[in-house]
Each structure stands twice: as C-alpha cells, then as structure tokens.
Design a protein around this motif. Structure first.
Motif, PDB file in Angstrom:
ATOM      1  N   ARG A 140       0.727  -1.259  -0.211  1.00  0.00           N
ATOM      2  CA  ARG A 140       0.137   0.093   0.004  1.00  0.00           C
ATOM      3  C   ARG A 140       0.829   1.147   0.020  1.00  0.00           C
ATOM      4  O   ARG A 140       2.007   1.326   0.774  1.00  0.00           O
ATOM      5  N   THR A 141       0.515   2.060  -0.857  1.00  0.00           N
ATOM      6  CA  THR A 141       1.100   3.512  -0.827  1.00  0.00           C
ATOM      7  C   THR A 141       0.540   4.291   0.290  1.00  0.00           C
ATOM      8  O   THR A 141      -0.620   4.289   0.676  1.00  0.00           O
ATOM      9  N   PRO A 142       1.429   5.431   0.650  1.00  0.00           N
ATOM     10  CA  PRO A 142       0.855   6.274   1.824  1.00  0.00           C
ATOM     11  C   PRO A 142      -0.436   7.070   1.556  1.00  0.00           C
ATOM     12  O   PRO A 142      -1.140   7.308   2.389  1.00  0.00           O
ATOM     13  N   GLU A 143      -0.575   7.395   0.042  1.00  0.00           N
ATOM     14  CA  GLU A 143      -1.867   8.161  -0.152  1.00  0.00           C
ATOM     15  C   GLU A 143      -2.903   7.176  -0.124  1.00  0.00           C
ATOM     16  O   GLU A 143      -4.034   7.812  -0.413  1.00  0.00           O
ATOM     17  N   ARG A 144      -2.807   5.950  -0.177  1.00  0.00           N
ATOM     18  CA  ARG A 144      -4.120   4.689  -0.182  1.00  0.00           C
ATOM     19  C   ARG A 144      -4.568   4.762   1.224  1.00  0.00           C
ATOM     20  O   ARG A 144      -4.032   5.148   2.066  1.00  0.00           O
ATOM     21  N   ALA A 145      -5.755   4.206   0.952  1.00  0.00           N
ATOM     22  CA  ALA A 145      -6.361   4.082   2.538  1.00  0.00           C
ATOM     23  C   ALA A 145      -5.624   3.161   3.330  1.00  0.00           C
ATOM     24  O   ALA A 145      -4.870   2.344   2.976  1.00  0.00           O
ATOM     25  N   ASP A 146      -5.740   3.209   4.555  1.00  0.00           N
ATOM     26  CA  ASP A 146      -5.069   2.824   5.562  1.00  0.00           C
ATOM     27  C   ASP A 146      -5.536   1.194   5.572  1.00  0.00           C
ATOM     28  O   ASP A 146      -6.583   1.001   5.496  1.00  0.00           O
ATOM     29  N   PRO A 147      -4.513   0.416   5.921  1.00  0.00           N
ATOM     30  CA  PRO A 147      -5.022  -1.025   5.891  1.00  0.00           C
ATOM     31  C   PRO A 147      -5.968  -1.358   7.156  1.00  0.00           C
ATOM     32  O   PRO A 147      -5.973  -0.730   8.061  1.00  0.00           O
ATOM     33  N   ALA A 148      -6.740  -2.472   6.967  1.00  0.00           N
ATOM     34  CA  ALA A 148      -7.623  -3.056   7.932  1.00  0.00           C
ATOM     35  C   ALA A 148      -6.995  -3.220   9.305  1.00  0.00           C
ATOM     36  O   ALA A 148      -5.671  -3.704   9.186  1.00  0.00           O
ATOM     37  N   PRO A 149      -7.508  -3.280  10.617  1.00  0.00           N
ATOM     38  CA  PRO A 149      -6.642  -3.726  11.554  1.00  0.00           C
ATOM     39  C   PRO A 149      -6.274  -4.767  11.608  1.00  0.00           C
ATOM     40  O   PRO A 149      -6.846  -5.740  10.914  1.00  0.00           O
ATOM     41  N   GLY A 150      -5.078  -5.349  11.893  1.00  0.00           N
ATOM     42  CA  GLY A 150      -4.331  -6.541  11.992  1.00  0.00           C
ATOM     43  C   GLY A 150      -3.802  -6.844  10.648  1.00  0.00           C
ATOM     44  O   GLY A 150      -2.922  -7.795  10.801  1.00  0.00           O
ATOM     45  N   GLN A 151      -3.755  -6.084   9.699  1.00  0.00           N
ATOM     46  CA  GLN A 151      -3.238  -6.307   8.171  1.00  0.00           C
ATOM     47  C   GLN A 151      -1.830  -5.605   8.296  1.00  0.00           C
ATOM     48  O   GLN A 151      -1.313  -4.663   9.160  1.00  0.00           O
ATOM     49  N   ARG A 152      -0.889  -5.942   7.494  1.00  0.00           N
ATOM     50  CA  ARG A 152       0.436  -5.577   7.620  1.00  0.00           C
ATOM     51  C   ARG A 152       1.139  -5.724   6.000  1.00  0.00           C
ATOM     52  O   ARG A 152       0.719  -6.944   5.477  1.00  0.00           O
ATOM     53  N   ASN A 153       1.965  -4.896   5.769  1.00  0.00           N
ATOM     54  CA  ASN A 153       2.479  -5.182   4.311  1.00  0.00           C
ATOM     55  C   ASN A 153       3.265  -6.353   4.384  1.00  0.00           C
ATOM     56  O   ASN A 153       4.240  -6.627   5.272  1.00  0.00           O
ATOM     57  N   ARG A 154       3.129  -7.369   3.452  1.00  0.00           N
ATOM     58  CA  ARG A 154       3.855  -8.280   3.358  1.00  0.00           C
ATOM     59  C   ARG A 154       4.413  -8.586   1.905  1.00  0.00           C
ATOM     60  O   ARG A 154       3.906  -8.132   0.898  1.00  0.00           O
ATOM     61  N   ASP A 155       5.483  -9.241   1.635  1.00  0.00           N
ATOM     62  CA  ASP A 155       6.070  -9.387   0.244  1.00  0.00           C
ATOM     63  C   ASP A 155       5.433 -10.279  -0.456  1.00  0.00           C
ATOM     64  O   ASP A 155       4.939 -11.344  -0.039  1.00  0.00           O
ATOM     65  N   PRO A 156       4.766 -10.020  -1.426  1.00  0.00           N
ATOM     66  CA  PRO A 156       3.961 -10.998  -2.333  1.00  0.00           C
ATOM     67  C   PRO A 156       4.376 -12.163  -2.652  1.00  0.00           C
ATOM     68  O   PRO A 156       3.650 -13.151  -2.709  1.00  0.00           O
ATOM     69  N   ASP A 157       5.764 -12.127  -3.091  1.00  0.00           N
ATOM     70  CA  ASP A 157       6.332 -13.847  -3.432  1.00  0.00           C
ATOM     71  C   ASP A 157       6.422 -14.469  -2.193  1.00  0.00           C
ATOM     72  O   ASP A 157       6.299 -15.629  -2.373  1.00  0.00           O
ATOM     73  N   GLN A 158       6.942 -13.810  -1.118  1.00  0.00           N
ATOM     74  CA  GLN A 158       6.941 -14.620   0.031  1.00  0.00           C
ATOM     75  C   GLN A 158       5.589 -15.116   0.493  1.00  0.00           C
ATOM     76  O   GLN A 158       5.357 -16.536   0.677  1.00  0.00           O
ATOM     77  N   ALA A 159       4.570 -14.226   0.486  1.00  0.00           N
ATOM     78  CA  ALA A 159       3.239 -14.840   0.682  1.00  0.00           C
ATOM     79  C   ALA A 159       2.666 -15.893   0.081  1.00  0.00           C
ATOM     80  O   ALA A 159       1.998 -16.687   0.245  1.00  0.00           O
ATOM     81  N   GLU A 160       2.970 -15.703  -1.496  1.00  0.00           N
ATOM     82  CA  GLU A 160       2.609 -16.740  -2.280  1.00  0.00           C
ATOM     83  C   GLU A 160       3.115 -18.019  -2.170  1.00  0.00           C
ATOM     84  O   GLU A 160       2.596 -19.187  -2.292  1.00  0.00           O
TER      85      GLU A 160
END
Length: 384
Positions: free
Chosen positions: A25-45
């Motif tokens: 998520r970029t700073p100008e986009r909406a805040d993430p939902a509670p409990g969410q955090r930025n994760r690397d897409p490749d690692q998550a996959e």
C-alpha cells in the motif's frame, strides 16, 4: 489472441490474484484494515503455496486447513526425530533441575563429572524412548493429534460429554507401558555402566544388581507411564470442532488444555513412581531372594524427573497445541516454509480474502486457487 480459451484466462487471473491482494500500500491510499501488515507478495505466495501443497498430500485432497494438522505436513522420519529431540531435551532439563535441587537440600554433596555424564546419558536414552513411542503411535494410526479438552470428572457424572473410547485408553496405556519399560531398563544398565567405570563394586555383585534393577525399574517405569498416560486419556474428551467459533479461539482453548494436561500428568507420574515402586519392590521381595531398596526420598526425586520431563515432552511433542508450537511456530518457519508469525499470517490471509473461515478451520477461497498455488509451489520446489 492473448487468452484463446477460458482456461487460459482463468490461469491468468489465478496467477495475479495473490500478488494483487498483497500489493504494498502506498501512503496516499487508504489505511490497511486492523491486523493487516505489508507483506512481500512473493513470500506470501510461497507460504500459501506450501499450505495448499500440504492439503494435496495423502490419498485425497483436503479442503480444510486446520492448524493442528500442520505438524502432519512434515514427513514421518522428521516427526520421529522431532519427538525424540524434544523428549531428550525435556528429560535432560528436568534431571538437571532435580539434581540442583538435591544439592541445595543436601541430598547430594555437589555436581561432579560422573553426575553430569549420567544426566547426559539419561537424556540420550530418553530421546530414544520417546522416538520409539512416536513410532508406536504411528504404527497404530495415531499420526495426527487433535484438539481435546480435559474434564476432571468421572464419566458417570457427566453423561452428556463424549469421552475417550476404551480402545484409546488401552492404546495410550500400552504405548506408555512399552516406553516406560524401555526407559527403566536403559536407566538400570546406564547405572551399571557407571558403577563398572567407577570400579567400586565387584563384577559378580554388579551383574546381580544390574539384573535386579532391570526387572524392578522396567516394571516400575512401565506401570507408572502406562497408568499415567491412560489416566490422562480417560479424562480427555474430544472437542466439538464444528462448534468452535474461530480457529484462533480453538487454539487458545487448547493451550489452556495443554497446561492442565501438564499439571495432571506431572503429579500422576511423580506420585505413581513412588506408589508403583513400593508395590513392585514389595512383591519382588516375596518371590525373589533379592535385596532391593526403594526409599521415599529417592522415589520422589526420580518421580520429579519423570513427572516434569515426561509431561513437558508429552505436551510439546504429542498434543495438538504442542505440535503447533514446536512445528508450525518454530520448525516450519526455520525451514522457510511458513512465516514466524504463522497465526497472524493466517488471520491476515483471511482478512484479505485469500482464505475463509469454516468454524475452526480455514479454507482457500476457491478450490481452483488452492490447486493453482499447490501446483506453483511444487514446480518451484522441483526447480530449486
């Protein structure tokens, strides 16, 4: 055409689904939902691919992603090694604690080299015994530990509660009897070996004492372990998994259950060694011309080692919560197959819509997504 058939379009959408929902998520986009955090897409996959691949192992492809089954995704030899290491380490630590306590109360003069070596040998023998017990459970089909609850009441007082069948109690008793007997025999011959190395006992007396200890300790340890594990099985009741609100709620409840199992089993083994030892030694005195001693002080110290070490090893290696803690929260992250915050990752995947909750288990959003992630994981593993 870029997508000549609907199948090609479907594969394209599936391949881009996880990278899209895990996009930073970029700073100008909406805040993430509670409990969410930025994760690397490749690692998550890759982590989701391992979970999907674990559901595809076995005779039938499963849909339910249960936290207590993550330990079963590891191959059986590794599970046996895992149980053996935990059993040896727990018994080693418990033995050291009891030795230090015995020194503090004046029962032992000090911790010397032979004592340290004897403690280490006892831990090694315990590791072999727990590995044997794990193999015995696998041989009778007990490969996955399911969540349970402990009811400290008699079955007649709680007719509505479903208790363990008699076959399960007898299975636990038999495995405990076998493991305890082997541990008692190995402990007897370990003591004989250290006496032989010290050279303070004549060989004839040493062999006679070893034979006495083999029979006595084998029976004492075997009966104590069998009765204790059978008692725990008698007080266990299966959890109604379908009625559980969420997977993490069931995990929290099972953590409390594991704590109660540890307390009950530690007390049962400690008291059982003293009582069984007194009964066995008294019976052997009547049928054999042997001189055996089983003092209450020695019995309680030895019982404390077995109670603390054995119950800790049982809870960590052979219960649903223990396997989650040691396998899903330590071993699988250490081998980079899952993240260190496994529970938070599963909940985050649910909030992002990759997983859905079905009572106490997770499921992938669609069976095609599950199959796609499992296929991609298998292909990347073969490539590596």
């Amino acid at each position: 055409m870029r997508f000549p058939t609907g199948r090609h379009l479907e594969e394209h959408l599936l391949a881009n689904f996880v990278p899209t929902v895990y996009r930073h998520r970029t700073p100008e986009r909406a805040d993430p939902a509670p409990g969410q955090r930025n994760r690397d897409p490749d690692q998550a996959e890759r982590w989701l691919g391992y979970l999907a691949h674990s559901l595809a192992t076995g005779a039938h492809e499963r849909r339910d992603l249960a936290w207590w089954r993550l330990g079963a995704s590891v191959r059986l030899p590794m599970r046996v090694l895992h149980t053996a290491l935990l059993g040896g380490l727990c018994m080693f630590a418990a033995n050291w604690l009891v030795v230090l306590f015995a020194v503090s109360i004046g029962h032992l003069p000090s911790v010397q080299g032979p004592t340290m070596l004897e403690v280490a040998m006892f831990g090694l023998c315990s590791a072999l015994v727990f590995g044997l017990a794990r193999c015995a459970l696998a041989a009778v089909g007990r490969t996955v530990a399911v969540p349970t609850q402990v009811r400290l009441r008699l079955a007649a007082m709680t007719p509505r509660v479903e208790h363990r069948p008699v076959r399960e109690i007898l299975t636990r008793f038999g495995v405990g009897l076998l493991a305890g007997f082997v541990l008692g025999v190995t402990h007897a011959w370990t003591n004989a070996m250290f006496r032989a190395l010290a050279g303070t006992t004549p060989r004839a007396d040493l062999i006679n004492a070893a034979l006495q200890d083999t029979l006595a300790l084998g029976l004492i340890f075997g009966l104590t372990a069998g009765l204790s594990f059978g008692l725990v099985a008698a007080f266990e009741a299966p959890v109604d998994i379908a009625a559980a609100a969420t997977p993490m709620r069931l995990l929290s409840v099972n953590r409390s259950t594991a704590t109660r199992q540890f307390l009950v089993l530690a007390a049962a083994v400690t008291a059982g060694l003293a009582v069984c030892g007194h009964v066995v030694v008294s019976l052997l005195h009547q049928v054999l011309p042997w001189t055996l001693l089983w003092t209450l002080e020695e019995a309680l110290l030895l019982g404390a080692v077995g109670g603390l070490g054995g119950s800790a090893a049982y809870v960590l290696a052979l219960t649903a919560w223990g396997q989650w803690l040691t396998v899903a929260r330590f071993w699988l992250p250490l081998t980079r197959r899952l993240p260190w915050d496994t529970a938070a990752f599963l909940d985050d995947a649910y909030r992002r819509g990759v997983l859905r909750q079905a009572g106490a288990v997770y499921q992938f959003r669609h069976i095609r997504l599950q199959q796609h992630l499992a296929r991609v994981y298998s292909s990347s593993r073969r490539a590596r």
